[in-house]
Motif scaffolding. Sequence first.
Motif, PDB file in Angstrom:
ATOM      1  N   PHE A 110      -5.531  -5.367  -1.626  1.00 22.75           N
ATOM      2  CA  PHE A 110      -6.385  -4.317  -1.053  1.00 22.75           C
ATOM      3  C   PHE A 110      -5.767  -3.737   0.222  1.00 22.75           C
ATOM      4  N   LYS A 111      -5.151  -4.598   1.019  1.00 22.42           N
ATOM      5  CA  LYS A 111      -4.510  -4.136   2.256  1.00 22.42           C
ATOM      6  C   LYS A 111      -3.336  -3.204   1.937  1.00 22.42           C
ATOM      7  N   ILE A 112      -2.497  -3.607   0.981  1.00 26.48           N
ATOM      8  CA  ILE A 112      -1.349  -2.778   0.573  1.00 26.48           C
ATOM      9  C   ILE A 112      -1.839  -1.440   0.035  1.00 26.48           C
ATOM     10  N   LEU A 113      -2.884  -1.493  -0.788  1.00 25.38           N
ATOM     11  CA  LEU A 113      -3.436  -0.267  -1.362  1.00 25.38           C
ATOM     12  C   LEU A 113      -3.983   0.658  -0.274  1.00 25.38           C
ATOM     13  N   HIS A 136       0.865  -6.784  -8.203  1.00 19.38           N
ATOM     14  CA  HIS A 136       2.209  -7.345  -8.393  1.00 19.38           C
ATOM     15  C   HIS A 136       2.888  -7.601  -7.044  1.00 19.38           C
ATOM     16  N   LEU A 137       2.861  -6.613  -6.155  1.00 15.70           N
ATOM     17  CA  LEU A 137       3.482  -6.765  -4.834  1.00 15.70           C
ATOM     18  C   LEU A 137       2.829  -7.895  -4.028  1.00 15.70           C
ATOM     19  N   ALA A 138       1.511  -7.961  -4.071  1.00 14.64           N
ATOM     20  CA  ALA A 138       0.790  -9.001  -3.329  1.00 14.64           C
ATOM     21  C   ALA A 138       1.124 -10.388  -3.870  1.00 14.64           C
ATOM     22  N   SER A 139       1.228 -10.509  -5.190  1.00 11.32           N
ATOM     23  CA  SER A 139       1.562 -11.818  -5.769  1.00 11.32           C
ATOM     24  C   SER A 139       2.994 -12.219  -5.403  1.00 11.32           C
ATOM     25  N   CYS A 172       8.004   3.334   0.826  1.00  3.67           N
ATOM     26  CA  CYS A 172       7.236   4.067   1.833  1.00  3.67           C
ATOM     27  C   CYS A 172       6.610   3.170   2.899  1.00  3.67           C
ATOM     28  N   ILE A 173       6.196   1.976   2.508  1.00  2.12           N
ATOM     29  CA  ILE A 173       5.480   1.139   3.471  1.00  2.12           C
ATOM     30  C   ILE A 173       6.135  -0.218   3.677  1.00  2.12           C
ATOM     31  N   GLY A 174       7.382  -0.360   3.253  1.00  2.00           N
ATOM     32  CA  GLY A 174       8.105  -1.627   3.247  1.00  2.00           C
ATOM     33  C   GLY A 174       7.811  -2.589   4.385  1.00  2.00           C
TER      34      GLY A 174
END
Length: 177
Positions: A110-113, A136-139, A172-174
Motif C-alpha cells: 500500500f505504501k509503494i502504491l 511483487h515489489l513488497a514481497s 521512478c520511486i527506487g
Amino acid sequence: MRAKLGLPESVVEQTAYWFRKISAKKILGGRSTVVILCATTYIVCRLTNTPRTIHDIADAGNVKTKHLQRIYRFLVKELDIHPIAYKPDEFVTRLAKATSVSEKTQRLAFKILSIAEKKGITTSKNPMSMAAAVVHLASLKNKEKVSQLKISEVSGISAVTIRDRSKEITKCIGGEI
C-alpha cells in the motif's frame, strides 16, 4: 454467480433492478441473456465500487470476455451511465490474501502504491496489473518467497506485465521504498 463472485446482497438487488430496466427498454433482442446479465453485474460492481474484474465475471458466468466487453460497452452507451474506474488499492488486499503474504508486506505494498500514485505512475494502467506489481515489489523487499508466476495466476495478469510495471515503479520511486 453471486456465490462464485462473493457478491453482497445489495449488488445482487441492484443487478436485478438494472436488468429489469434493460428488459423494459427492449434492447435484449438477439443478445444472449447470460451475457447481458454478466455485463449488468459488472456495471453494478463498478457503480457500487465492488472490485471484480471483467475476467472474474466472465469466468463466473462462463462467457467469453470479448463478448462481455462488447455488451458492457453497448449497455453503458444505451443506459447513459458512467461507472468510475477501479483503483489499484482495491485489488491489493485481494492479491495479498490469495498469495498468503504477511500483513507487513501488504502494508508495504500500500505504501509503494501510494508513492506511485503521487508520482502519477498508475495513471492509465490496468489497476490489477499495478496491484500485482506492488505486491511483487513488497514481497521482494520483505524477502518473502512469492513468485511472479503465483501472482500472475492469482491476478490474471501476465508475468511479463508484472515485471514491466515493477520496473516502471522501481525506476521512478527506487530510493523511496
